[in-house]
Design a protein around this motif. Structure first.
Motif, PDB file in Angstrom:
ATOM      1  N   SER A 106       0.828  -1.213   0.000  1.00 42.85           N
ATOM      2  CA  SER A 106       0.000   0.000   0.000  1.00 42.85           C
ATOM      3  C   SER A 106       0.858   1.257   0.000  1.00 42.85           C
ATOM      4  O   SER A 106       0.533   2.250  -0.660  1.00 42.85           O
ATOM      5  CB  SER A 106      -0.930  -0.001   1.214  1.00 42.85           C
ATOM      6  N   THR A 128      -4.214   5.724   0.730  1.00 40.36           N
ATOM      7  CA  THR A 128      -3.924   4.359   0.279  1.00 40.36           C
ATOM      8  C   THR A 128      -3.688   3.392   1.431  1.00 40.36           C
ATOM      9  O   THR A 128      -3.490   2.192   1.192  1.00 40.36           O
ATOM     10  CB  THR A 128      -2.679   4.345  -0.633  1.00 40.36           C
ATOM     11  N   LEU A 277      -3.453  -1.847  -6.371  1.00 40.30           N
ATOM     12  CA  LEU A 277      -3.242  -2.415  -5.047  1.00 40.30           C
ATOM     13  C   LEU A 277      -3.992  -3.735  -4.896  1.00 40.30           C
ATOM     14  O   LEU A 277      -3.469  -4.700  -4.315  1.00 40.30           O
ATOM     15  CB  LEU A 277      -3.695  -1.419  -3.971  1.00 40.30           C
ATOM     16  N   PRO A 305      -7.256  -5.228   0.328  1.00 41.23           N
ATOM     17  CA  PRO A 305      -6.846  -4.010   1.040  1.00 41.23           C
ATOM     18  C   PRO A 305      -8.003  -3.168   1.556  1.00 41.23           C
ATOM     19  O   PRO A 305      -8.428  -2.198   0.941  1.00 41.23           O
ATOM     20  CB  PRO A 305      -6.057  -3.242  -0.030  1.00 41.23           C
TER      21      PRO A 305
END
Length: 365
Positions: A106, A128, A277, A305
């Protein structure tokens, strides 16, 4: 700048809430009927996004959202048995490795978002971070980042994670269905249902003080009571559908017209960053699944994520290893909270011009 919309009358607001509720229920049931993973959550979220962007001006109370999280936490607690806990205890090193690698990925995507997406370093650093969106927004505000951009980056990623997660589950042929806790609800004792709702309300209260507490407290407390033989976890399907819908509507309504207009030029960079990601984490999931022998879908949901509650919903409905998913997602949540400020400073230091670096270095931790 356009003139603000006149305030809604109480009847006008009630009609909008009614329209949202009915549309969300229909969309959720429709997706659930065609066996879309987490359809009861995904349908209301998509409907709420449309309402928010169209200027409905609705905001769901945070305690309703926390109640929904509590329902999901208690449902996951139903899957917790002594054998599951022993399995998790023997896999702690894998979970720790996955957490560290996901956080590093990340941070890498955050650097790329700054370099190629034109998003300020201090905003990308928090936007992020793969943790609880609300916690990241609150921490970002303390460090002077643009909370609107951070919130949008976080919730754009959550939407992408949910959509891709549902798609991956479908492509892998995962079967969907309600938990046995729901199936047995009709014959459940009144006392178990009351005690279960009490556990959920305890989570709602804890959510005001503990990051993701509304989900984690019912999970831990419900599992403890179940393992001790004091509670047989049961959730009526209507209650669980309400919980799923509450989470979906809360996330969807965050996307209002003003915020979308403000971030429009940066939106492609946010979506690309989120998808990159997700793909990196999917690659990590494939590697970990090959090394450990775990099924790919469970590992994929565990390393996705962000969106702890959303991943829990998909894990339960697709009969994946919900214990592994929640354990790894929770470990990463606390890892991000503990290391977020440090990683943000490193991204700022690596992306800021030479002159502002001293200013960022002098910012209090």
């Amino acid at each position: 700048m356009s003139a603000p919309n006149p305030p809604l009358t109480s009847s006008g607001q009630a009609l909008r809430w009614l329209a949202l509720s009915l549309s969300a229920a229909v969309a959720g049931q429709a997706l659930h009927a065609v066996e879309v993973p987490a359809g009861l959550f995904l349908g209301p979220m998509l409907v709420a996004i449309v309402f928010g962007v169209c200027g409905a001006g609705l905001r769901l109370h945070k305690n309703v959202f926390r109640f929904g999280q509590g329902c999901v936490g208690l449902l996951v607690a139903h899957t917790m048995t002594w054998s599951v806990l022993m399995s998790l205890a023997t896999s702690w090193h894998i979970m720790l490795l996955a957490t560290v690698l996901t956080v590093c990925l990340s941070a890498l995507v955050g650097l790329g978002t700054v370099r190629f997406g034109g998003i300020p370093g201090h905003t990308a650093a928090w936007g992020t971070a793969p943790g609880a969106a609300s916690a990241m927004v609150a921490m970002a505000e303390d460090y002077g980042a643009d909370s609107r951009l951070v919130a949008t980056m976080q919730y754009v990623r959550v939407v992408c994670v949910v959509m891709v997660g549902a798609l991956v589950s479908h492509l892998l042929g995962a079967t969907t269905g309600v938990s046995q806790a729901i199936a047995n609800a009709a014959v459940a004792s009144h006392g178990n249902l009351v005690l279960g709702i009490g556990v959920i309300l305890a989570g709602v209260a804890a959510g005001a003080f503990l990051p993701a507490g509304a989900l984690l407290v019912p999970l831990l407390l419900g599992a403890a009571l179940q393992l001790a033989g004091l509670l047989t976890i049961t959730l009526p399907s209507e209650l669980l559908a309400f919980g799923y819908g509450a989470i979906g509507c809360y996330i969807g309504l965050r996307f209002d017209r003003e915020t979308l207009r403000y971030v429009w030029r940066r939106l492609p960079s946010m979506i690309i960053g989120a998808l990159v990601l997700i793909m990196l984490c999917a690659g990590l999931a494939g590697l970990l699944a090959a090394l450990t022998g775990a099924d790919f879908l469970s590992m994929y949901l565990a390393t996705s994520p962000g969106g702890l509650d959303a991943m829990a919903i998909i894990a339960v409905e697709t009969h994946s290893d919900a214990g592994l998913v929640l354990a790894m997602q929770t470990l990463r949540l606390f890892g991000v909270i503990l290391t977020g400020a440090f990683l943000a400073r490193q991204i700022i230091r690596l992306t800021a011009p030479a002159a502002p670096r001293q200013e960022e270095r002098d910012r209090p931790v």
